[in-house]
Design an enzyme around this catalytic site. Structure first.
Site, PDB file in Angstrom:
ATOM      1  N   THR A 144       0.819  -1.213   0.000  1.00 52.57           N
ATOM      2  CA  THR A 144       0.000   0.000   0.000  1.00 52.57           C
ATOM      3  C   THR A 144       0.850   1.259   0.000  1.00 52.57           C
ATOM      4  O   THR A 144       0.486   2.264  -0.612  1.00 52.57           O
ATOM      5  CB  THR A 144      -0.945  -0.001   1.218  1.00 52.57           C
ATOM      6  N   SER A 171       2.215  -7.829   0.131  1.00 51.89           N
ATOM      7  CA  SER A 171       3.057  -8.672   0.983  1.00 51.89           C
ATOM      8  C   SER A 171       2.721 -10.159   0.871  1.00 51.89           C
ATOM      9  O   SER A 171       3.614 -11.011   0.902  1.00 51.89           O
ATOM     10  CB  SER A 171       2.944  -8.223   2.445  1.00 51.89           C
ATOM     11  N   THR A 217       1.170  -4.453   4.385  1.00 52.60           N
ATOM     12  CA  THR A 217       0.939  -4.720   5.808  1.00 52.60           C
ATOM     13  C   THR A 217       0.261  -6.053   6.097  1.00 52.60           C
ATOM     14  O   THR A 217       0.265  -6.508   7.237  1.00 52.60           O
ATOM     15  CB  THR A 217       0.087  -3.601   6.439  1.00 52.60           C
ATOM     16  N   ASP A 218      -0.338  -6.699   5.092  1.00 58.30           N
ATOM     17  CA  ASP A 218      -1.118  -7.904   5.369  1.00 58.30           C
ATOM     18  C   ASP A 218      -0.295  -8.993   6.042  1.00 58.30           C
ATOM     19  O   ASP A 218      -0.742  -9.612   7.006  1.00 58.30           O
ATOM     20  CB  ASP A 218      -1.750  -8.441   4.082  1.00 58.30           C
TER      21      ASP A 218
END
Length: 394
Positions: free
Chosen positions: A68, A115, A146-147
């Site tokens: 992101t 990710s 961030t996942d």
């Protein structure tokens, strides 16, 4: 709107769909990019105009993987409608104001994907690239989606050989929307790496002006900018303007320098020999053959995410017993609650302490990649996998 945003806005305005719908995209390098090899872009911004004072600043390389933070939104107010892994890190760093006051910053485009698109084999390559950079740099920042950021950070924490600062960062909002956290997170991650204050901390994760130990941090919300938390124990410290404040240290920072490195030296391991480890989640009346299926498909180890302090259903327990007896499968017991400790042990069963299931999987995966001996692996969990500290007698 910034010059960077205008470069790709025409392509994205007509699309207007969420990041999850897209395959990874790599754009042609900008004037700052130096080299393109397949899907990996290496780039370093020019250092023209540097002065002797600037040259005395710490050297920090930003290694980008996408996510992101490198997202291009459909418009300036599309907080959740964007294309992740679009912008190049060289261009993003070039837009940061005052970066030359805190560090000499170079960049390397490892990839440009979400990710969860990266495999363990990819993380093997990323870890070696971080160590390569740290031979000449004072610190490294890795940008990521961030996942699965907490998993990427913990893999680096367990495998990077250098004790120099490694900071993983990203954002919950794309680079090109109003009020984005992307620019501040990247700037503060560079500041943290340049400060040297997390040397011997292993890898830390930094977002929202906070930094956390990679072993303990987890993502708690799919949208909020304060999503990353360390359950029960809290952050290691905070970044406020020029102040980098450290309030506690991870257990590994207390180890002697001679024993600080984990046994997981990837330079001594072919990535084809990385072990396969899965997670089995327990719930009311669980037991549809998950464990036996994992074993049949080649899993050398399994992490159970159990109820309460790590208990699993009768059916799962029976499958676990059979897997140990028939295949010598290694298990780690964790709790699905996400916090709290687990001390359940037995033949081929290791207590996961307060590791969450995702972190315990990486610890077991690397352990099984370097050893098949239960006592050896249990010893690694008790030292490098543990967050407990002991204070020597004075």
């Amino acid at each position: 709107m910034s010059t960077l945003s205008m470069k790709v806005m025409k392509a994205t305005l007509a699309i207007g769909v969420t990041a999850a719908a897209f395959a990874p995209v790599i754009y042609t390098p900008s004037t700052y990019a130096a080299e393109v090899t397949g899907t990996v872009i290496s780039s370093t911004p020019p250092t023209a105009g540097s002065t002797p004072a600037v040259n005395k600043l710490p050297k920090v390389e930003v290694i980008a993987t996408g996510g992101t933070i490198a997202g291009q939104s459909a418009d300036a107010t599309s907080f959740a409608n964007y294309r992740a892994g679009t912008l190049l890190i060289a261009d993003m760093v070039a837009e940061l104001p005052d970066k030359n006051k805190i560090a000499q910053v170079s960049t390397y485009q490892f990839g440009n994907s979400g990710s969860s698109a990266y495999s363990i084999s990819d993380l093997y390559d990323l870890s070696l690239r971080v160590d390569q950079a740290l031979k000449t740099q004072d610190g490294v920042v890795v940008t990521s989606g961030t996942d699965t950021m907490e998993e990427i950070a913990y893999f680096l924490d367990l495998t990077v050989r250098s004790s120099k600062p490694v900071v993983v960062t990203g954002s919950m909002r794309p680079w090109t929307v109003i009020g984005s956290d992307a620019q501040a997170n990247l700037f503060n991650a560079i500041k943290l790496a340049a400060s040297g204050k997390t040397k011997y901390f292993g890898t830390v994760l930094m977002l929202n002006d906070e930094f956390h130990a990679a072993r303990e941090v987890t993502k708690s919300n799919s949208y909020r900018t304060d999503t990353f938390i360390t359950p029960e124990l809290g952050a290691l410290g905070y970044i406020d303007e020029d102040g980098v404040r450290v309030y506690r240290a991870p257990a590994r920072a207390l180890l002697p320098a001679s024993t600080w490195n984990t046994p997981f030296d990837l330079s001594k391991l072919n990535k084809s020999n990385l072990a396969k480890v899965e997670i089995a989640y327990s719930y009311q009346d669980a037991g549809a053959g998950a464990i036996s299926s994992f074993v049949a498909n080649g899993a050398a180890g399994i992490v159970t995410a159990g109820t309460g302090a790590g208990g699993i259903s009768r059916a799962m327990s029976a499958e676990r017993t059979a897997a140990i007896a028939d295949h010598n499968t290694m298990f780690v017991a964790t709790t699905r609650t996400g916090s709290g400790s687990n001390y359940s042990t037995g033949k081929n069963i290791i207590a996961g302490d307060n590791l969450n299931a995702a972190h315990a999987r990486l610890m077991l995966l690397l352990s099984l990649s370097f050893s098949k001996d239960f006592d050896t692996i249990k010893g690694w969990f008790d030292t490098y996998g543990s967050a407990q500290v002991s204070v020597p007698e004075k």
